[in-house]
Design a protein around this motif. Structure first.
Motif, PDB file in Angstrom:
ATOM      1  N   VAL A 158     -26.193  -0.460 -61.625  1.00  0.00           N
ATOM      2  CA  VAL A 158     -25.777  -1.819 -62.022  1.00  0.00           C
ATOM      3  C   VAL A 158     -24.246  -1.499 -62.170  1.00  0.00           C
ATOM      4  O   VAL A 158     -23.446  -1.092 -61.981  1.00  0.00           O
ATOM      5  N   LEU A 159     -23.999  -2.695 -60.352  1.00  0.00           N
ATOM      6  CA  LEU A 159     -22.684  -2.306 -60.227  1.00  0.00           C
ATOM      7  C   LEU A 159     -22.136  -3.751 -60.804  1.00  0.00           C
ATOM      8  O   LEU A 159     -23.135  -5.628 -60.877  1.00  0.00           O
ATOM      9  N   PRO A 160     -21.242  -3.481 -60.973  1.00  0.00           N
ATOM     10  CA  PRO A 160     -20.021  -4.404 -61.838  1.00  0.00           C
ATOM     11  C   PRO A 160     -19.774  -5.377 -60.841  1.00  0.00           C
ATOM     12  O   PRO A 160     -19.407  -5.277 -59.885  1.00  0.00           O
ATOM     13  N   SER A 161     -19.151  -6.236 -61.001  1.00  0.00           N
ATOM     14  CA  SER A 161     -18.166  -7.886 -60.478  1.00  0.00           C
ATOM     15  C   SER A 161     -16.737  -6.769 -59.326  1.00  0.00           C
ATOM     16  O   SER A 161     -16.694  -5.824 -60.315  1.00  0.00           O
ATOM     17  N   GLY A 162     -16.898  -7.700 -58.680  1.00  0.00           N
ATOM     18  CA  GLY A 162     -15.582  -6.647 -57.840  1.00  0.00           C
ATOM     19  C   GLY A 162     -16.248  -5.914 -56.625  1.00  0.00           C
ATOM     20  O   GLY A 162     -15.355  -4.641 -56.004  1.00  0.00           O
ATOM     21  N   MET A 163     -17.361  -5.493 -56.960  1.00  0.00           N
ATOM     22  CA  MET A 163     -18.273  -4.181 -56.481  1.00  0.00           C
ATOM     23  C   MET A 163     -19.062  -4.860 -54.990  1.00  0.00           C
ATOM     24  O   MET A 163     -20.123  -4.730 -54.860  1.00  0.00           O
ATOM     25  N   PRO A 197     -19.617   4.091 -65.570  1.00  0.00           N
ATOM     26  CA  PRO A 197     -18.994   3.534 -64.192  1.00  0.00           C
ATOM     27  C   PRO A 197     -19.708   4.570 -63.313  1.00  0.00           C
ATOM     28  O   PRO A 197     -20.334   5.408 -62.937  1.00  0.00           O
ATOM     29  N   LEU A 198     -19.246   3.804 -62.655  1.00  0.00           N
ATOM     30  CA  LEU A 198     -19.365   4.447 -60.463  1.00  0.00           C
ATOM     31  C   LEU A 198     -18.887   5.140 -59.807  1.00  0.00           C
ATOM     32  O   LEU A 198     -17.408   4.843 -60.074  1.00  0.00           O
TER      33      LEU A 198
END
Length: 616
Positions: free
Chosen positions: A262-267, A339-340
């Motif tokens: 799951v990629l958060p916004s901004g990535m 977190p990534l």
């Protein structure tokens, strides 16, 4: 005149053959024994080998009449005050005619007043004649073996094991020989001493920098270990290890982006990079989801922790496999967007993320790919072989060098390593019961195809991958092993109908799949053999698992294909084994030449580095 050659000590030797006349034996020895079958002739020899071990001595004896082709020898050791057991390698009998020699493989202990009845070593399948002397021998042999080699349940739902509370409960013929026992115990003591010395050396030192890890990297080193020590923080080595490290079994080429990523916004930039690599078929993943939810251990009162990371990697145009992003834990209700970590993060944060991956890799490497997929599977093969295949069966002769010592090393593991209060409970974060949960999950993934490199590598999309040295060498070894197996099988099975009609072979197949592996037919394991090709493929898997695959996961000491035991006496079978050894020597030279051109040589599947069976 017959000349007998054998190793170690013996006192009474009996040779028998089938003869056309109907005469009974004359009871020429006072040794308690069964008389040979009616219609046999015999000669009795007595002798005492002088003291010492590993000796080969000859005895000569005049026989008043021609015995013809020999069928059996009986070997007896008389009881003495100092009742040392004797280990007999084999017996050869040389007749009066040039080159007329009969071989009788033994490779067994002779104890107390026991009598060993050894058939001539030419492999053969079961016959239909119930009165045949060889048929009666193999039926009696299996009856006795099934009383000795019994199944047991270590943990419910996991593959069955040999019934033995400790190594002292094992049959003598399954125990380590003296030199192996001493080598094994010395290795353990040397390793423990090294750990103690390093503990003392670092006891008064504080580790304030990453470079302080060098304090424990002293003592015996290999070229590879030294290069890893110098470069263990590098992304290039981190990626390389997924292809060619101690656990090359997890990496797979992506056909889509993993749902757990799951990629958060901004990535958005990372999203675009991942999709570009996916489109170019250069995106790979290593997913440790099997560890998610496994209970962590408590060691000396301190709670341990487990991660279930996901690593996304790309292969650049030079063939380097480099990490792009690491997710330490999968999404959960409490953390829907975990977190990534990226290579652009602060160096220590990125290094910590990679360290968690390596920690998780250790858990799967040791429990799933090493313990379950090689050791436990090999023990199932070993016990089923001893219970279902007599010594005269060609498949027994093919497999027996590759299951030597496996039952003892696994018994030691269950009493010292993965037992309650064992090493895993004392020192590993999956100990304390988590390791058993993990094994149950891993068993569900243990399919027949996953054990066969052509299928496994194709399923993971790694065929033809640049720099995939494990994949290349594993396929080479699989092909060499397959040719060896086919060469032996085609000597004894002239067609598919012979395979289908072999009751001992079919019983062995069912024993492995339905009994030892607990109804594994749902995972692709066969419950019968219908063709030569199907049999050869399964046997190739057995030999490969017990040799090359274990060598890739855990280096050993016994060179593949060069066992000293000579179970086959047939010249054609010996020729097939010789060709197997030649093929391995050719591959050895090929790998050596390739490695000379590499900065990081890959030697885990070098034939001289592969043990002949699982013994460590």
């Amino acid at each position: 005149m017959k000349v007998l050659r054998l190793r170690h000590q013996f006192k009474t030797l009996r040779a028998t053959r089938r003869a056309p006349s109907s005469s009974r034996c004359d009871g020429a020895s006072d040794t308690p024994r069964k008389c040979p079958e009616e219609g046999t002739r015999e000669a009795v020899f007595g002798g005492l080998v002088n003291g010492g071990s590993t000796k080969e001595e000859e005895f000569e004896h005049d026989i008043p009449e021609d015995l013809g082709p020999l069928q059996f020898v009986k070997l007896r050791k008389h009881h003495s005050l100092v009742d040392n057991a004797w280990f007999c390698d084999h017996i050869t009998v040389q007749g009066p005619v040039a080159f007329e020699e009969a071989a009788f493989p033994c490779y067994c202990w002779v104890q107390a007043d026991s009598v060993l009845c050894l058939p001539e070593g030419t492999a053969c399948l079961a016959g239909n004649n119930a009165s045949d002397v060889f048929q009666k021998h193999r039926e009696q042999e299996l009856k006795e073996r099934r009383q000795i080699y019994c199944w047991a349940t270590w943990k419910e739902g996991l593959p069955l094991t040999m019934a033995a509370g400790c190594e002292d409960d094992l049959p003598a013929n399954m125990r380590f020989h003296e030199e192996k026992r001493l080598d094994f115990e010395w290795t353990l003591k040397a390793g423990a001493l090294g750990m103690v010395l390093k503990r003392v050396y670092t006891l008064l030192r504080s580790w304030n920098r990453v470079e302080d890890f060098d304090h424990i990297f002293w003592g015996q080193k290999s070229i590879l270990a030294e290069k890893v020590r110098q470069r263990w923080q590098d992304d290039e080595l981190f990626g390389y290890q997924f292809l060619n490290g101690a656990n090359p079994m997890l990496l797979r080429r992506c056909t889509s982006l993993p749902s757990r990523l799951v990629l958060p916004s901004g990535m958005e930039e990372l999203q675009a990079q991942l999709e570009k690599e996916l489109q170019n078929s250069s995106l790979f993943e290593a997913d440790f989801i099997l560890l998610d939810g496994i209970p962590a251990n408590v060691i000396q009162g301190e709670k341990q922790y487990l991660a279930a990371p996901l690593v996304m990697l790309k292969m650049d145009t030079s063939g380097k496999l480099l990490p792009m992003v690491i997710q330490i834990q999968p999404p959960s209700p409490s953390s829907p967007t975990p977190p990534l970590f990226l290579p652009s993060d602060p160096p220590l944060a990125w290094l910590l993320a990679k360290s968690w991956v390596r920690n998780s890799d250790f858990q799967l490497h040791q429990l799933q790919y090493h313990l379950l997929n090689t050791h436990m599977l090999a023990e199932v093969i070993a016990v089923a072989t001893m219970r279902c295949l007599p010594g005269l069966h060609p498949v027994f002769k093919l497999l027996i060098p590759h299951i030597r010592y496996t039952i003892e090393i696994n018994t030691r593991a269950r009493t010292q390593l993965i037992s309650d209060g064992g090493v895993f409970d004392k020192a590993v974060s999956t100990g304390g019961g988590g390791h058993v949960h993990l094994l149950h999950r891993a068993l569900a993934q243990l399919t027949y195809c996953s054990l066969c490199p052509p299928n496994n590598l194709a399923d993971r999309g790694l065929l033809g991958t640049p720099g995939a040295l494990y994949a290349h060498d594993a396929l080479q070894l699989w092909e060499i092993t397959a040719r060896y197996v086919e060469g032996i099988i085609h000597l004894f099975y002239s067609g598919d109908d012979v395979v289908r009609g072999d009751p001992e072979l079919q019983a062995w197949c069912r024993e492995i799949t339905e009994v030892g592996l607990c109804q594994a037919q749902d995972r692709g394991f066969p419950i019968s053999f219908q063709s030569q090709n199907q049999l050869c493929h399964f046997l190739t898997m057995c030999v490969f698992t017990c040799t090359a695959q274990h060598g890739a996961i855990n280096q050993g000491q016994v060179p593949l294909g060069h066992h000293r035991e000579k179970y086959f006496s047939d010249p054609k079978a010996k020729s097939v084994l010789n060709q197997f050894q030649t093929d391995l020597e050719n591959l050895e030279r090929e790998i050596t030449a390739r490695n000379e051109q590499l900065d990081l040589p890959y030697e885990y599947l070098k034939p001289s580095h592969i043990e002949n069976s699982i013994t460590i």
